[in-house]
Design a protein around this motif. Structure first.
Motif, PDB file in Angstrom:
ATOM      1  N   LEU A 504       0.860  -1.182   0.000  1.00 39.78           N
ATOM      2  CA  LEU A 504       0.000   0.000   0.000  1.00 39.78           C
ATOM      3  C   LEU A 504       0.893   1.227   0.000  1.00 39.78           C
ATOM      4  CD1 LEU A 504      -2.705   1.552   0.413  1.00 39.78           C
ATOM      5  CD2 LEU A 504      -2.380   1.198   2.877  1.00 39.78           C
ATOM      6  N   SER A 505       0.661   2.144  -0.956  1.00 37.02           N
ATOM      7  CA  SER A 505       1.480   3.362  -1.032  1.00 37.02           C
ATOM      8  C   SER A 505       0.577   4.569  -1.197  1.00 37.02           C
ATOM      9  CB  SER A 505       2.469   3.278  -2.195  1.00 37.02           C
ATOM     10  OG  SER A 505       1.786   3.204  -3.438  1.00 37.02           O
ATOM     11  N   LEU A 506       1.078   5.696  -0.701  1.00 35.39           N
ATOM     12  CA  LEU A 506       0.374   6.975  -0.814  1.00 35.39           C
ATOM     13  C   LEU A 506       1.405   8.034  -1.187  1.00 35.39           C
ATOM     14  CD1 LEU A 506      -2.152   8.785  -0.384  1.00 35.39           C
ATOM     15  CD2 LEU A 506      -1.385   9.062   2.002  1.00 35.39           C
ATOM     16  N   GLU A 507       1.112   8.822  -2.247  1.00 35.24           N
ATOM     17  CA  GLU A 507       2.041   9.867  -2.671  1.00 35.24           C
ATOM     18  C   GLU A 507       1.262  11.039  -3.248  1.00 35.24           C
ATOM     19  OE1 GLU A 507       4.495   8.671  -5.951  1.00 35.24           O
ATOM     20  OE2 GLU A 507       2.992   7.225  -6.654  1.00 35.24           O
ATOM     21  N   ARG A 508       1.963  12.148  -3.350  1.00 35.84           N
ATOM     22  CA  ARG A 508       1.378  13.369  -3.904  1.00 35.84           C
ATOM     23  C   ARG A 508       1.906  13.547  -5.329  1.00 35.84           C
ATOM     24  NH1 ARG A 508      -0.123  18.702  -1.762  1.00 35.84           N
ATOM     25  NH2 ARG A 508       0.179  20.263  -3.404  1.00 35.84           N
ATOM     26  N   LEU A 509       1.006  13.896  -6.241  1.00 37.17           N
ATOM     27  CA  LEU A 509       1.374  14.120  -7.637  1.00 37.17           C
ATOM     28  C   LEU A 509       0.787  15.432  -8.114  1.00 37.17           C
ATOM     29  CD1 LEU A 509       0.673  10.593  -9.192  1.00 37.17           C
ATOM     30  CD2 LEU A 509       2.889  11.526  -8.502  1.00 37.17           C
ATOM     31  N   ASP A 510       1.545  16.150  -8.899  1.00 38.31           N
ATOM     32  CA  ASP A 510       1.053  17.354  -9.580  1.00 38.31           C
ATOM     33  C   ASP A 510       0.851  16.987 -11.039  1.00 38.31           C
ATOM     34  OD1 ASP A 510       1.012  19.155  -7.405  1.00 38.31           O
ATOM     35  OD2 ASP A 510       3.202  19.301  -7.497  1.00 38.31           O
ATOM     36  N   LEU A 511      -0.385  16.821 -11.452  1.00 39.50           N
ATOM     37  CA  LEU A 511      -0.696  16.337 -12.791  1.00 39.50           C
ATOM     38  C   LEU A 511      -0.878  17.490 -13.761  1.00 39.50           C
ATOM     39  CD1 LEU A 511      -3.249  13.498 -12.001  1.00 39.50           C
ATOM     40  CD2 LEU A 511      -0.765  13.362 -12.189  1.00 39.50           C
ATOM     41  N   ASP A 512      -0.208  17.386 -14.895  1.00 42.81           N
ATOM     42  CA  ASP A 512      -0.405  18.323 -15.995  1.00 42.81           C
ATOM     43  C   ASP A 512       0.175  17.680 -17.249  1.00 42.81           C
ATOM     44  OD1 ASP A 512       2.267  18.390 -15.563  1.00 42.81           O
ATOM     45  OD2 ASP A 512       2.428  20.527 -15.173  1.00 42.81           O
ATOM     46  N   GLY A 513      -0.032  18.331 -18.390  1.00 46.33           N
ATOM     47  CA  GLY A 513       0.556  17.855 -19.630  1.00 46.33           C
ATOM     48  C   GLY A 513       0.141  16.448 -19.987  1.00 46.33           C
ATOM     49  N   LYS A 514       1.160  15.601 -20.223  1.00 45.17           N
ATOM     50  CA  LYS A 514       0.921  14.241 -20.682  1.00 45.17           C
ATOM     51  C   LYS A 514       0.132  13.425 -19.666  1.00 45.17           C
ATOM     52  CE  LYS A 514       3.263  10.066 -22.250  1.00 45.17           C
ATOM     53  NZ  LYS A 514       2.589   9.233 -21.276  1.00 45.17           N
ATOM     54  N   ALA A 515       0.369  13.657 -18.362  1.00 44.19           N
ATOM     55  CA  ALA A 515      -0.348  12.903 -17.333  1.00 44.19           C
ATOM     56  C   ALA A 515      -1.852  13.126 -17.446  1.00 44.19           C
ATOM     57  CB  ALA A 515       0.161  13.299 -15.955  1.00 44.19           C
TER      58      ALA A 515
END
Length: 626
Positions: A504-515
């Motif tokens: 089980l993992s938890l992380e923060r992502l800043d999504l933009d562009g290709k994502a």
């Protein structure tokens, strides 16, 4: 022999006699008896000045001999003189003929040159060292609005603005000083308006090579420059249109090499600039040779048969290994004679659109099933309520460790599991609305993981990878816990009792562009991603497309109802999130769930961090819903 020759011979003989007489001795003495008698000329025989007879005799003989020789030589000289005279006369006549011919040729050339200069559309002129026009053609005169004869003798300062005239005089003076020709493009402000010209100027030399002026040839290129500017403007407009169209566009030569493309096509190949594509073929760019072969085959069909292929779907392997679907049209390019010179392709990446259509169909199906399931869940809930209540009351009244109490306990357990299933169905149908609050995602997931650890079977090596300070999310806390519990439970069951890992993992992502392109249902911004990965048996490609469908399960009959991932997807959708499932047979499964995080400073003071489980209870694994 003519008379002039005889006269000349006689004169020569007389001259010889006189010469011989002059050279003879003056007389003879008495002691020379054998001397011939003298021949007296003029006075008597005793004249001491008389010429001796021998001398006269030998003189006569000499005169005859010399006279004959002289005559012969005179004849020879005469003949030579006549022949030489004839030769000179012939040479003179030939020279006159050549001079006359050359004169005619020069006159013809001058006539032709003069005609060419006068008829030339270019301005042709000659200036002296002072900058005065000494020869102009009609074109030059028309440029200045004058007759040719009126232009002779004028200077640039008489015809053009002072500043421009000064610059022109300086350039022409430099040509005369250096002897170097120049060719420049300039704009001349004539009285009739400015004209763009291409001016060639060279030194004008006399017969001895001295520079005595300037020769100029000036071509008016105003219309050509305007046409070039219009062509450039049209090309820029065409480029702008090609770049603005939200489709990939490229064109190829007959040999299937790329001749041009727009930026969308460049991005399609994951390259930086057009030059990386132009001149190459699909075999140079495609990551899959089968794909390149198929592209080449369709291109050859268009070029060789000269027919268009419109709105057909083809696939393209991306740099990240994913497959894109294109809606393409290919048309033959023809020259003015109608010959096929290449092809034009216009394509649209419809991968996201197909995914959105698929999601829409799934959502519509889920909504219909949700409405049906919601109604059934309510009915089941009404039926379960008395069963659960009466079973618990009977269980409490039954003696400890009695068979009745054990049987009633089984009924209570089954009714609890049924109630949990009903709750899951209500969550999926969105009829179980709860108020959202601001919760700390890290604390919520961490607490759930700690409570789950003690409930998992021994064969599951449960691992947690938490990134601190992920952020806050506005959500229903119990539903976030349901997501974690369902995912961990599914992964544990995927091990099928064999030793394996559940992470089980938890992380923060800043999504933009290709994502964002890969997650079209999400908006750009910060997200918390909950991921659960296992080392179980995995899911086949056919089943992978259906794992989010309601009531779909890969388990045996009676082992699950197929609502686990469906509920997770419903919860994520309710929170403006998304779910992605990645799996391969015998390679395990990973499920990613995205929840949008609140912007910093907007979480407020109502941040919930504690456990929402009832005091003194632990979360139980969810009933097998997948």
């Amino acid at each position: 022999m003519d008379r002039s020759m005889l006269t000349l011979a006689r004169r020569a003989a007389v001259i010889l006699v006189v010469v011989v007489g002059f050279l003879s001795p003056p007389g003879t003495s008495a002691d020379e008896p054998d001397r011939p008698s003298q021949i007296v000329a003029g006075s008597g025989a005793d004249d001491p000045k008389g010429v001796p007879a021998k001398v006269v005799l030998w003189g006569s003989i000499g005169i005859g001999v010399l006279g004959g020789a002289a005559f012969t030589w005179i004849v020879i000289l005469h003949r030579i003189m006549r022949r030489r005279t004839a030769e000179l006369k012939k040479a003179h006549d030939d020279l006159e003929l050549r001079v006359a011919k050359r004169t005619r040729e020069l006159w013809n050339k001058n006539f032709v040159l003069d005609a060419v200069i006068k008829a030339s559309s270019n301005a042709v002129f000659v200036k002296d060292r002072e900058g005065r026009f000494i020869l102009v053609n009609p074109t030059t005169a028309r440029n200045f609005g004058l007759a040719p004869e009126d232009l002779i003798g004028k200077k640039a300062a008489d015809l053009l603005p002072p500043d421009f005239a000064s610059e022109m005089v300086a350039r022409e003076r430099a040509i005369m000083e250096t002897g170097i020709s120049t060719e420049i493009e300039e704009t001349i402000p004539f009285k009739g308006g400015e004209r763009i010209v291409r001016a060639f100027k060279t030194p004008y030399r006399d017969g001895e090579g001295n520079i005595i002026g300037i020769i100029g040839i000036v071509r008016d290129i105003t219309e050509r420059k305007q046409a070039e500017q219009e062509l450039v403007a049209q090309r820029q407009l065409l480029d702008t249109i090609i770049e603005t169209i939200p489709h990939g566009i490229f064109w190829k030569n007959r040999d299937l090499t790329y001749a041009g493309c727009n930026s969308t096509a460049v991005r399609n190949w994951y390259l930086d600039k057009r030059e990386d594509i132009i001149g190459k073929t699909a075999f140079d760019l495609a990551r899959d040779k089968d794909e390149a072969t198929l592209l080449a085959a369709t291109d050859k069909t268009v070029i060789e048969e000269g027919r268009a292929l419109v709105n057909f779907e083809d696939t393209h392997l991306r740099a990240d290994g994913t497959v894109a679907t294109h809606l393409s049209s290919k048309l033959p390019l023809r020259d003015a004679a109608g010959n096929v010179t290449g092809l034009l392709c216009i394509f649209l990446d419809i991968t996201d659109r197909l995914a959105a259509e698929k999601q829409l169909r799934h959502a519509q199906r889920a909504r219909a099933l949700g409405s049906l399931a919601g109604g059934i869940a309510h009915e089941l809930n009404n039926l379960l309520l008395p069963i659960t209540a009466l079973s618990k009351m009977a269980e409490k009244r039954a003696p400890e460790n009695s068979p009745e109490r054990l049987r009633l306990g089984k009924i209570v357990e089954a009714s609890d599991r049924a109630a949990e299933i009903v709750r899951q169905i209500l969550t999926f149908s969105r009829e179980d609305d709860e108020e959202k609050t601001v919760v700390d995602m890290g604390t919520l997931v961490d607490e759930t993981a700690k409570l789950l650890r003690s409930t998992l079977p021994a064969n599951a090596d449960f691992r947690c990878q938490m990134v601190p300070d992920v952020g806050a999310v506005r959500a229903v806390g119990s539903q976030i816990r349901t997501v974690v519990v369902n995912l961990v439970t599914n992964s544990t069951e995927a091990l099928e009792g064999k030793p394996g890992e559940v992470t089980l993992s938890l992380e923060r992502l800043d999504l933009d562009g290709k994502a964002i392109r890969d997650l079209p249902e999400l908006k750009a911004g910060p997200y918390a991603r909950i991921s659960v990965r296992d080392t179980g048996k995995g899911i086949s490609a056919d089943n992978l497309e259906r794992v989010l469908d309601p009531f779909f399960t890969t388990k045996e009959a009676g082992a699950g109802i197929g609502m686990g991932l469906t509920t997770v997807n419903a919860i994520a959708t309710r929170h403006d999130g998304a779910v992605r499932v990645f799996s391969k047979p015998d390679a395990g499964t990973r499920v990613d769930v995205y929840f949008p995080l609140m912007e910093e400073g907007k979480a407020g003071t109502n941040l919930t961090q504690g456990s929402s489980f009832p005091s003194g209870t632990d979360p139980k694994p969810a009933p097998s819903l997948t």
